[in-house]
Design a protein around this motif. Structure first.
Motif, PDB file in Angstrom:
ATOM      1  N   TYR A  21       0.835  -1.194   0.000  1.00 43.96           N
ATOM      2  CA  TYR A  21       0.000   0.000   0.000  1.00 43.96           C
ATOM      3  C   TYR A  21       0.867   1.241   0.000  1.00 43.96           C
ATOM      4  O   TYR A  21       0.835   2.051   0.896  1.00 43.96           O
ATOM      5  CB  TYR A  21      -0.954   0.005   1.201  1.00 43.96           C
ATOM      6  N   ALA A  22       1.666   1.404  -1.045  1.00 44.26           N
ATOM      7  CA  ALA A  22       2.536   2.566  -1.172  1.00 44.26           C
ATOM      8  C   ALA A  22       1.704   3.828  -1.351  1.00 44.26           C
ATOM      9  O   ALA A  22       2.169   4.917  -1.066  1.00 44.26           O
ATOM     10  CB  ALA A  22       3.498   2.381  -2.329  1.00 44.26           C
ATOM     11  N   ALA A  23       0.492   3.717  -1.850  1.00 42.63           N
ATOM     12  CA  ALA A  23      -0.431   4.836  -1.967  1.00 42.63           C
ATOM     13  C   ALA A  23      -1.684   4.458  -1.184  1.00 42.63           C
ATOM     14  O   ALA A  23      -2.013   3.289  -1.058  1.00 42.63           O
ATOM     15  CB  ALA A  23      -0.766   5.095  -3.424  1.00 42.63           C
ATOM     16  N   ASP A  24      -2.366   5.467  -0.671  1.00 42.74           N
ATOM     17  CA  ASP A  24      -3.583   5.201   0.081  1.00 42.74           C
ATOM     18  C   ASP A  24      -4.714   4.815  -0.853  1.00 42.74           C
ATOM     19  O   ASP A  24      -4.977   5.494  -1.845  1.00 42.74           O
ATOM     20  CB  ASP A  24      -4.003   6.431   0.879  1.00 42.74           C
ATOM     21  N   LEU A  25      -5.371   3.729  -0.545  1.00 42.50           N
ATOM     22  CA  LEU A  25      -6.545   3.302  -1.291  1.00 42.50           C
ATOM     23  C   LEU A  25      -7.715   4.147  -0.802  1.00 42.50           C
ATOM     24  O   LEU A  25      -8.054   4.119   0.385  1.00 42.50           O
ATOM     25  CB  LEU A  25      -6.816   1.814  -1.051  1.00 42.50           C
ATOM     26  N   SER A  26      -8.282   4.918  -1.698  1.00 46.41           N
ATOM     27  CA  SER A  26      -9.411   5.771  -1.349  1.00 46.41           C
ATOM     28  C   SER A  26     -10.268   5.969  -2.588  1.00 46.41           C
ATOM     29  O   SER A  26      -9.865   5.637  -3.707  1.00 46.41           O
ATOM     30  CB  SER A  26      -8.916   7.128  -0.838  1.00 46.41           C
ATOM     31  N   GLU A  27     -11.430   6.541  -2.373  1.00 47.07           N
ATOM     32  CA  GLU A  27     -12.310   6.833  -3.501  1.00 47.07           C
ATOM     33  C   GLU A  27     -11.595   7.740  -4.503  1.00 47.07           C
ATOM     34  O   GLU A  27     -11.663   7.512  -5.716  1.00 47.07           O
ATOM     35  CB  GLU A  27     -13.591   7.492  -2.989  1.00 47.07           C
ATOM     36  N   SER A  28     -10.871   8.730  -4.008  1.00 49.07           N
ATOM     37  CA  SER A  28     -10.203   9.673  -4.925  1.00 49.07           C
ATOM     38  C   SER A  28      -9.016   9.041  -5.651  1.00 49.07           C
ATOM     39  O   SER A  28      -8.763   9.344  -6.808  1.00 49.07           O
ATOM     40  CB  SER A  28      -9.779  10.942  -4.196  1.00 49.07           C
ATOM     41  N   SER A  29      -8.278   8.138  -4.996  1.00 47.82           N
ATOM     42  CA  SER A  29      -7.118   7.517  -5.652  1.00 47.82           C
ATOM     43  C   SER A  29      -7.525   6.493  -6.714  1.00 47.82           C
ATOM     44  O   SER A  29      -6.729   6.131  -7.570  1.00 47.82           O
ATOM     45  CB  SER A  29      -6.182   6.879  -4.632  1.00 47.82           C
ATOM     46  N   LEU A  30      -8.769   6.034  -6.679  1.00 43.38           N
ATOM     47  CA  LEU A  30      -9.266   5.076  -7.667  1.00 43.38           C
ATOM     48  C   LEU A  30      -9.806   5.745  -8.921  1.00 43.38           C
ATOM     49  O   LEU A  30      -9.951   5.097  -9.956  1.00 43.38           O
ATOM     50  CB  LEU A  30     -10.382   4.222  -7.063  1.00 43.38           C
ATOM     51  N   GLN A  31     -10.102   7.033  -8.867  1.00 44.44           N
ATOM     52  CA  GLN A  31     -10.764   7.727  -9.975  1.00 44.44           C
ATOM     53  C   GLN A  31     -10.039   7.524 -11.296  1.00 44.44           C
ATOM     54  O   GLN A  31      -8.815   7.592 -11.365  1.00 44.44           O
ATOM     55  CB  GLN A  31     -10.890   9.216  -9.668  1.00 44.44           C
TER      56      GLN A  31
END
Length: 110
Positions: A21-31
């Motif tokens: 998880y080098a980047a945060d999994l979030s609604e915005s990161s999935l866009q």
């Protein structure tokens, strides 16, 4: 000696779980669009795309966009209400996930 081996094992597991998880999994990161590049360990040549727009999840298969499902991110999973996509690894550009017991590798396109 056994304690040292256990310690090394715990540290190794922590390092791998953090790097997954080098980047945060979030609604915005999935866009955006995510191209399925591997399905169940084999290259996916169907150009299947997962699309995340706002809080809507679409699948585009054979050039056809399927009806959307509302989603939210909870505890490392993409919750579709009726089903969950378990995210195994995510770095903002690459994602490995399991949906309905099928394993996917995806690459962000936009």
């Amino acid at each position: 000696m056994k304690t040292i081996k256990q310690f090394i094992l715990v540290v190794t597991v922590l390092i791998f779980s953090i790097s997954a998880y080098a980047a945060d999994l979030s609604e915005s990161s999935l866009q955006g669009d995510w191209l399925v590049v591997e399905f169940m360990g084999s290259p996916d040549e169907d150009n299947t795309i997962w699309q995340f727009e706002g809080n809507q999840f679409y699948q585009k298969m054979d050039g056809k966009r399927l009806s959307p499902d509302q989603f939210e991110v909870k505890d490392g999973k993409i919750d579709l209400g009726y089903s969950k996509i378990k995210v195994i690894s995510f770095d903002g550009k690459n994602m490995e996930a399991i949906m309905a017991n099928f394993k996917y590798k995806l690459v962000k396109q936009s």
